[in-house]
Scaffold this motif. Structure first.
Motif, PDB file in Angstrom:
ATOM      1  N   UNK B  76       0.950  -1.261  -0.017  1.00  0.00           N
ATOM      2  CA  UNK B  76       0.194   0.077   0.066  1.00  0.00           C
ATOM      3  C   UNK B  76       0.750   1.348   0.003  1.00  0.00           C
ATOM      4  N   UNK B  77       0.166   2.493  -0.130  1.00  0.00           N
ATOM      5  CA  UNK B  77       0.822   3.667  -0.145  1.00  0.00           C
ATOM      6  C   UNK B  77       1.820   4.007   1.222  1.00  0.00           C
ATOM      7  N   UNK B  78       1.225   3.409   2.265  1.00  0.00           N
ATOM      8  CA  UNK B  78       2.188   3.319   3.546  1.00  0.00           C
ATOM      9  C   UNK B  78       2.545   1.799   3.724  1.00  0.00           C
ATOM     10  N   UNK B  81       5.883  -0.830   7.923  1.00  0.00           N
ATOM     11  CA  UNK B  81       6.855  -0.556   8.819  1.00  0.00           C
ATOM     12  C   UNK B  81       5.935   0.455   9.838  1.00  0.00           C
ATOM     13  N   UNK B  82       5.118   1.384   9.066  1.00  0.00           N
ATOM     14  CA  UNK B  82       4.446   2.268   9.602  1.00  0.00           C
ATOM     15  C   UNK B  82       3.231   1.520  10.710  1.00  0.00           C
ATOM     16  N   UNK B  83       2.531   0.421  10.007  1.00  0.00           N
ATOM     17  CA  UNK B  83       1.320  -0.147  10.458  1.00  0.00           C
ATOM     18  C   UNK B  83       2.115  -0.904  11.721  1.00  0.00           C
ATOM     19  N   UNK B 234      -7.414   7.344   8.722  1.00  0.00           N
ATOM     20  CA  UNK B 234      -6.330   7.700   7.932  1.00  0.00           C
ATOM     21  C   UNK B 234      -5.422   6.614   7.788  1.00  0.00           C
ATOM     22  N   UNK B 235      -5.004   6.278   6.284  1.00  0.00           N
ATOM     23  CA  UNK B 235      -3.933   5.365   5.952  1.00  0.00           C
ATOM     24  C   UNK B 235      -2.848   5.285   6.906  1.00  0.00           C
ATOM     25  N   UNK B 240      -1.888  -2.899  12.157  1.00  0.00           N
ATOM     26  CA  UNK B 240      -1.825  -4.028  11.155  1.00  0.00           C
ATOM     27  C   UNK B 240      -3.038  -4.710  10.921  1.00  0.00           C
ATOM     28  N   UNK B 241      -4.158  -4.817  11.656  1.00  0.00           N
ATOM     29  CA  UNK B 241      -5.374  -5.518  11.445  1.00  0.00           C
ATOM     30  C   UNK B 241      -6.105  -4.883  10.436  1.00  0.00           C
ATOM     31  N   UNK B 242      -6.239  -3.349  10.481  1.00  0.00           N
ATOM     32  CA  UNK B 242      -6.957  -2.713   9.525  1.00  0.00           C
ATOM     33  C   UNK B 242      -6.159  -2.739   8.434  1.00  0.00           C
ATOM     34  N   UNK B 243      -4.953  -2.609   8.308  1.00  0.00           N
ATOM     35  CA  UNK B 243      -4.306  -2.621   7.208  1.00  0.00           C
ATOM     36  C   UNK B 243      -4.354  -4.204   6.333  1.00  0.00           C
TER      37      UNK B 243
END
Lengths: 329, 292
Positions: B76-78, B81-83, B234-235, B240-243
């Motif tokens: 994804x765009x993000x 790592x961020x998630x 917001x993305x 992690x679960x939402x992603x």
């Protein structure tokens, strides 16, 4: 309701149980004032949470359930519409009945099977032998990963049309189908996912089995009782409070299934509303369609239903739950 | 009962059930294979080629590939790592908030005498049975009114800091009842105030209950979906679960491997906790009847 019944087994202190100690001897006045203040100091975060996070929001939602509130409304234009939400729910909303039916089916099928699996495995794991701890842990593992999105994703892949379950059935010459996409079977896959996570009640059963006095089995075998009779006449009665505890816990939890249904149906409750669990419907109306007033009404009906269910469970419990000398669990 | 009776009993059982013992073990192993298969399959599949994932029910890949992990990480765009950072921050803050607030409340319930204590205790037990899903709508409305929805950490953490997880309060109350009251008395006689008793007696002795609470808070927050779904919009705030859920939104079969790879990674922290604290986890729900 649930309040009084639930608090019964966990009576804070029984005066007779403690020896009259120093703290009593100092008389009611001595430490009590100080403790009274300290009590509320220590309780203050919880009290604040009870008021701000639980009680006030609930009362607010009770009020909003009589309005047509959407999150976009300002407080000024919240319009009181009386019982209209409730009326619509019971007379003009087939999806509501669908959600109730799906939830009841889900809980009524899943909970007994899950508890049966939990009890069966607990009985097999009850005796101590080398390595039993590892078995217990591994059976418990799925419960721990339980409500995660990852498992729901895995489940929908397993039960997809070209998924592993059908590959397995093909070995036996059975042609499967797209289980998760078939309205007749989609809920079944959710039920299997629920049963698969029987580890948590299993561990509670194991704890209960440990409490059954060995003497009772001794006496029963001396009297010539078969293992089967021992199970029905010793294990089951002695275990009934634990069975009851698990039944209440799992039933309430069964009513709250959300993640797996949401993920497997991609948030729709489909195919054709076959996995529209009540909480999923509540989410859809509140957060996807922004009808917070209606969703609040749905939430209150749900709350009352769970309250009534708990009372019913507790009142039937009197007929089959056997408490040895009223001991608590 | 006397010791010889116990021994005899065990001996009799042993002789009578050697065959039974074997059957029992066979049934258990068969059950275990059934229970662990989905987990083993997803781990194995995350290393299979795309073509193989759907068609291969065996756990082991025929061709081993690790590329799904790299592809999944940047789906994804993000990036993930961020998630993962988001999930970790929320889980750790929840652990601390839960542990502190629930311990303090439990101390009041278990040890202090104050007016209306019984009443509040009954309410606390009542909230144990209150389905969290019912509360999410009213809580959302309140947080929205307070303007907290744009700062998603607040609605996720503040309730935990206010001891709304009644399960943990109850767990710690039960635990503290096992701490001898003589210790409190002695500390009081030595001049400790209720605050001193908390700090010098209860807090150090409550470590096992705190550890259990911390482990379960971490795991449940890590697995949580409903509340995070509601509050994270917001993305770059996604956990992690939402992603993970985005995988079913965006594409079909082609990203199955990436989805599995990320699923495996998302299960990893819980699995590591499980390996490290297995005994404690099982005993934790033993004593308290916690949800799993």
């Amino acid at each position: 309701m649930a309040l009084t019944t639930a608090s019964a087994p966990v009576v804070p202190e029984q005066p007779g149980r403690r020896a009259p100690d120093a703290h009593k001897r100092r008389g009611p006045g001595a430490g009590r004032g100080r403790q009274g203040v300290a009590g509320y100091v220590f309780l203050s975060p919880w009290l604040l949470g009870l008021m701000g996070i639980t009680a006030i929001p609930m009362l607010l939602s009770l009020y909003l359930s009589f309005t047509d509130y959407s999150v976009f409304s300002t407080w000024e234009d919240v319009e009181w519409i009386g019982l209209e939400n409730y009326q619509e729910m019971f007379t003009g909303d087939p999806q509501f009945y669908r959600a109730v039916t799906v939830t009841l089916l889900y809980a009524l099928i899943m909970v007994p099977l899950k508890l049966a699996a939990a009890l069966a495995v607990a009985l097999l794991l009850n005796r101590a032998w080398r390595g039993v701890g590892l078995f217990r842990g591994l059976f418990y593992l799925p419960s721990l990963l339980g409500g995660s999105v990852a498992l729901a994703l895995v489940w929908s892949a397993l039960f997809a049309g070209d998924g592993a379950v059908n590959e397995f059935l093909a070995f036996f010459g059975i042609t499967g189908q797209a289980w998760v996409n078939d309205p007749d079977y989609a809920l079944g896959t959710l039920i299997i996912l629920g049963i698969w996570q029987f580890g948590a009640p299993m561990v509670i059963f194991l704890a209960g089995l440990k409490q059954v006095p060995v003497e009772l089995y001794e006496a029963a075998s001396v009297d010539g009782a078969s293992p089967w009779r021992q199970f029905w006449h010793v294990t089951m009665p002695m275990l009934s409070p634990v069975i009851f505890f698990n039944l209440v816990l799992e039933t309430i939890r069964g009513f709250q299934g959300f993640t797996s249904a949401f993920v497997i149906s991609n948030g729709t409750g489909g195919p054709v509303d076959s996995t529209l669990l009540y909480t999923l419907y509540l989410y859809k109306r509140g957060f996807a369609e922004f009808e917070m007033g209606y969703a609040s009404a749905l939430a209150w009906v749900f709350l009352l239903a769970i309250g009534i269910l708990t009372i019913v469970l507790f009142s039937t419990g009197r007929f089959w739950v056997h408490y040895a000398d009223g001991e608590d669990r | 009962m006397t010791a010889p009776a116990l021994v005899r009993h065990a001996a009799v059982r042993k002789n009578r059930f050697t065959l039974g013992q074997g059957v029992r073990l066979a049934v258990l192993i068969a059950g275990l294979v059934l229970v662990l298969y989905p987990l083993a399959w997803v781990i194995g599949s995350s290393f299979k080629s795309d073509a193989e994932i759907a068609s291969n029910i065996s756990v082991l890949p025929t061709e081993f590939t690790i590329e799904h992990y790299a592809a999944g990480w940047n789906s994804f765009d993000v990036s993930f790592t961020r998630f993962f950072i988001n999930s970790a921050v929320i889980a750790l803050l929840t652990v601390v908030a839960n542990a502190v607030s629930c311990l303090v409340a439990a101390y009041a319930f278990a040890r202090l005498r104050f007016p209306m204590r019984g009443f509040w205790f009954a309410i606390m037990i009542g909230t144990l049975l209150l389905p969290g899903d019912v509360l999410i709508i009213p809580q959302y409305i309140v947080f929205n009114t307070l303007g907290w929805i744009d700062t998603p950490l607040l609605p996720l953490i503040v309730p935990k800091a206010l001891a709304t997880e009644a399960f943990f309060v109850f767990l710690m109350v039960q635990f503290m009842r096992g701490i001898p009251r003589d210790l409190d008395e002695a500390a009081t006689i030595d001049g400790c105030s209720p605050y001193g008793v908390f700090w010098h007696v209860i807090l150090p002795l409550s470590r096992p209950a705190l550890v259990t609470t911390a482990i379960f808070s971490f795991i449940w927050t890590w697995n949580d979906f409903f509340t995070q779904l509601v509050y994270l919009n917001e993305l770059e705030d996604y956990t992690v679960p939402i992603a993970l859920r985005l995988f079913i939104d965006s594409t079909g079969q082609s990203s199955l491997g990436a989805m599995f790879a990320m699923s495996v990674l998302s299960l990893l922290p819980v699995f590591l906790f499980f390996v490290a604290f297995q005994r404690m986890l099982v005993e934790g729900i033993n004593t308290s009847g916690l949800k799993g």
